[in-house]
Design an enzyme around this catalytic site. Sequence first.
Site, PDB file in Angstrom:
ATOM      1  N   HIS A  17     -18.093  31.855   5.114  1.00  0.00           N
ATOM      2  CA  HIS A  17     -17.381  30.996   4.081  1.00  0.00           C
ATOM      3  C   HIS A  17     -16.439  30.348   5.059  1.00  0.00           C
ATOM      4  CE1 HIS A  17     -17.474  34.251   0.889  1.00  0.00           C
ATOM      5  NE2 HIS A  17     -17.879  33.171   0.414  1.00  0.00           N
ATOM      6  N   LYS A  41     -19.295  39.207 -11.477  1.00  0.00           N
ATOM      7  CA  LYS A  41     -19.292  40.734 -10.970  1.00  0.00           C
ATOM      8  C   LYS A  41     -17.907  41.076 -10.958  1.00  0.00           C
ATOM      9  CE  LYS A  41     -21.203  37.791  -8.139  1.00  0.00           C
ATOM     10  NZ  LYS A  41     -21.029  37.002  -6.824  1.00  0.00           N
ATOM     11  N   ARG A  90     -27.688  29.117   1.864  1.00  0.00           N
ATOM     12  CA  ARG A  90     -28.257  29.753   2.878  1.00  0.00           C
ATOM     13  C   ARG A  90     -29.601  29.627   3.017  1.00  0.00           C
ATOM     14  NH1 ARG A  90     -24.566  34.638   0.744  1.00  0.00           N
ATOM     15  NH2 ARG A  90     -25.684  33.706  -1.089  1.00  0.00           N
ATOM     16  N   SER A 128     -20.819  38.180   0.717  1.00  0.00           N
ATOM     17  CA  SER A 128     -19.858  39.232   0.555  1.00  0.00           C
ATOM     18  C   SER A 128     -20.344  40.350   0.009  1.00  0.00           C
ATOM     19  CB  SER A 128     -18.872  38.687  -0.474  1.00  0.00           C
ATOM     20  OG  SER A 128     -18.214  37.404  -0.174  1.00  0.00           O
TER      21      SER A 128
END
Length: 173
Positions: A17, A41, A90, A128
């Site tokens: 990030h 989530k 990504r 993460s």
Amino acid sequence: MIIAVVPGSFDPITAGHLDIIKRASDIYDRIIIGIVVNPSKKPLFSLEERLKMVKEEVAGNTAIEVDSFDGLLVEFVKMHGARVIIRGLRAVSDFEHEFQMAQLNRKLSPEIETIFMMASPEYTYLSSSIVKEISQYGGDVSGLVSPNIEALLRRALAKPGEGKELDGYNGPY
Ligand code: PNS
């Protein structure tokens, strides 16, 4: 003056990030990091914790502001007078969801442009979730997150009765 929003859950903020944020801040005049209040989530870190940790990570750069939002991203972008949303990509697996979000955001607000930045090669595997998983099993996440976040992860994931004392960390959370 072009303002760009970098939105996300930041649960927690990773080196990946920070790489995107730094590269975006080299291009745009001002960056607003938008932390979503309710990610899909259930977050490990509360909104207050995420706001504080992200602010600490970018404290050295006065062109970066940190704020949170609950609701539509495009409304947050407009509220800040921004016209660009920055997202990091990504791998191909990110594409489908990101493409859908970008198209939906364009439908909602055609004047806002989503710009994708390719993750730097050293962070293409980083997320993460993976950082939380490694931490949970006692693995080393140095280099993937800052030392401050490492300490926060150890504390958040410590089993009851363990990890109450953190070496070198005396922060409020
Ligand atoms: O870090 P994340 O979890 O990949 O970030 C996802 C985020 C916050 C960008 C996305 O969930 C979002 O924009 N949420 C706000 C709700 C919204 O605007 N939805 C419509 C567009 S998909």
